[in-house]
Design a protein around this motif. Sequence first.
Motif, PDB file in Angstrom:
ATOM      1  N   ARG A   1     -10.885   6.246 -22.570  1.00  0.00           N
ATOM      2  CA  ARG A   1     -11.639   6.414 -21.327  1.00  0.00           C
ATOM      3  C   ARG A   1     -12.747   7.448 -21.490  1.00  0.00           C
ATOM      4  NH1 ARG A   1      -6.387   6.288 -19.268  1.00  0.00           N
ATOM      5  NH2 ARG A   1      -6.446   8.459 -18.595  1.00  0.00           N
TER       6      ARG A   1
ATOM      7  N   ARG B   1     -20.506   9.466  -6.259  1.00  0.00           N
ATOM      8  CA  ARG B   1     -19.474   9.729  -7.262  1.00  0.00           C
ATOM      9  C   ARG B   1     -18.066   9.464  -6.731  1.00  0.00           C
ATOM     10  NH1 ARG B   1     -20.511  11.557 -11.895  1.00  0.00           N
ATOM     11  NH2 ARG B   1     -18.420  12.412 -12.159  1.00  0.00           N
TER      12      ARG B   1
ATOM     13  N   ARG C   1     -16.760   6.858 -20.956  1.00  0.00           N
ATOM     14  CA  ARG C   1     -17.633   7.701 -20.132  1.00  0.00           C
ATOM     15  C   ARG C   1     -18.862   8.156 -20.915  1.00  0.00           C
ATOM     16  NH1 ARG C   1     -12.667   9.721 -18.229  1.00  0.00           N
ATOM     17  NH2 ARG C   1     -12.751  11.490 -19.686  1.00  0.00           N
TER      18      ARG C   1
ATOM     19  N   VAL D   1     -15.526   4.812  -6.682  1.00  0.00           N
ATOM     20  CA  VAL D   1     -15.090   4.660  -8.079  1.00  0.00           C
ATOM     21  C   VAL D   1     -14.406   3.305  -8.297  1.00  0.00           C
ATOM     22  CG1 VAL D   1     -13.744   5.682  -9.952  1.00  0.00           C
ATOM     23  CG2 VAL D   1     -14.709   7.149  -8.163  1.00  0.00           C
TER      24      VAL D   1
ATOM     25  N   GLU E   1     -15.369   3.743 -14.406  1.00  0.00           N
ATOM     26  CA  GLU E   1     -14.506   4.299 -15.434  1.00  0.00           C
ATOM     27  C   GLU E   1     -13.803   3.145 -16.142  1.00  0.00           C
ATOM     28  OE1 GLU E   1     -11.815   6.893 -13.431  1.00  0.00           O
ATOM     29  OE2 GLU E   1     -13.352   8.417 -13.013  1.00  0.00           O
TER      30      GLU E   1
ATOM     31  N   ARG F   1     -19.524   4.956  -9.283  1.00  0.00           N
ATOM     32  CA  ARG F   1     -19.145   5.476 -10.607  1.00  0.00           C
ATOM     33  C   ARG F   1     -18.130   4.538 -11.238  1.00  0.00           C
ATOM     34  NH1 ARG F   1     -15.218   9.654 -11.903  1.00  0.00           N
ATOM     35  NH2 ARG F   1     -15.019  10.085  -9.668  1.00  0.00           N
TER      36      ARG F   1
ATOM     37  N   ARG G   1      -7.390   2.008 -16.713  1.00  0.00           N
ATOM     38  CA  ARG G   1      -6.309   2.790 -17.299  1.00  0.00           C
ATOM     39  C   ARG G   1      -5.286   1.915 -18.010  1.00  0.00           C
ATOM     40  NH1 ARG G   1      -6.061   8.081 -15.359  1.00  0.00           N
ATOM     41  NH2 ARG G   1      -7.757   8.529 -13.913  1.00  0.00           N
TER      42      ARG G   1
ATOM     43  N   GLU H   1     -12.560   1.133 -11.612  1.00  0.00           N
ATOM     44  CA  GLU H   1     -12.156   1.052 -13.016  1.00  0.00           C
ATOM     45  C   GLU H   1     -12.600  -0.298 -13.566  1.00  0.00           C
ATOM     46  OE1 GLU H   1      -8.064   2.000 -13.688  1.00  0.00           O
ATOM     47  OE2 GLU H   1      -8.177   3.868 -12.538  1.00  0.00           O
TER      48      GLU H   1
END
Length: 246
Positions: A133, A210, A137, A213, A122, A120, A125, A215
């Motif tokens: 963000r 999931r 998504r 993850v 993202e 997943r 940040r 970023e």
Amino acid sequence: MSALWVVVPAHQEAARIGTTLEALASQRDRDFTLVVVDNASGDSTAGIAREFARRAPFPVHVLTERDKGVGCAVDTGFRYAVEHGATLLARTDADCVPHPGWTGAARAALERGAGMVCGRIEARRDEHGPLGRAGFRAMVALAAFFGRIRPAHRRRHGYLAPYRMHAGNNMAITARLYEAVGGMPRRPSPTDRLFLNRVRRRTTAIVHARDMVVENSTRRLRAYGVVGTARWYLDKGPGRHGEDPR
């Protein structure tokens, strides 16, 4: 020696690769070997990786790939890992931040029988606030939906598994499957969709994890815009834009 090897291709990433390397050093599962593949960088990317190797909590190999293109760098790194004993392979990019459970989630999914794992993604940040963000998504969900309904991705074209959203900067695969499909296309980006479709023609053992993850930097999205980024992912070129801004 660990069965899991992590490959990080890097081109001109001196400003960002340090954050990626520290995120890997902060993994809860650090029983892996890291391969950084410097892809014809003209900055200090390779030097930063070598300095990190002196204090890293796992073995680090720094390679040089002169043929420019993320596909070339990834393929060189994966094949090097396999030649040195890897049976499980994972990849992220030098502008990405894997969450602390990333390597553990990749290993667990592969050991449960997956041939390939799609994680997943993202938005980073440090590049976006909550609204940015959330927008990212939504765009990822839209891209995944388009991929599933795109006529060229339908199973009647010889695919054994349905289409799943696949980001090359957050994936894992067994060494056996990687070699069986002929490896990553040795070409510039985009390579993710081409590689996924190679795998889809070989196996049904493709899963989405999931809890795996990463970023993701949105530099390309900001540089190309939504339409330009979509064109790029569909392999229609960057339009008026020049070199891939990653």
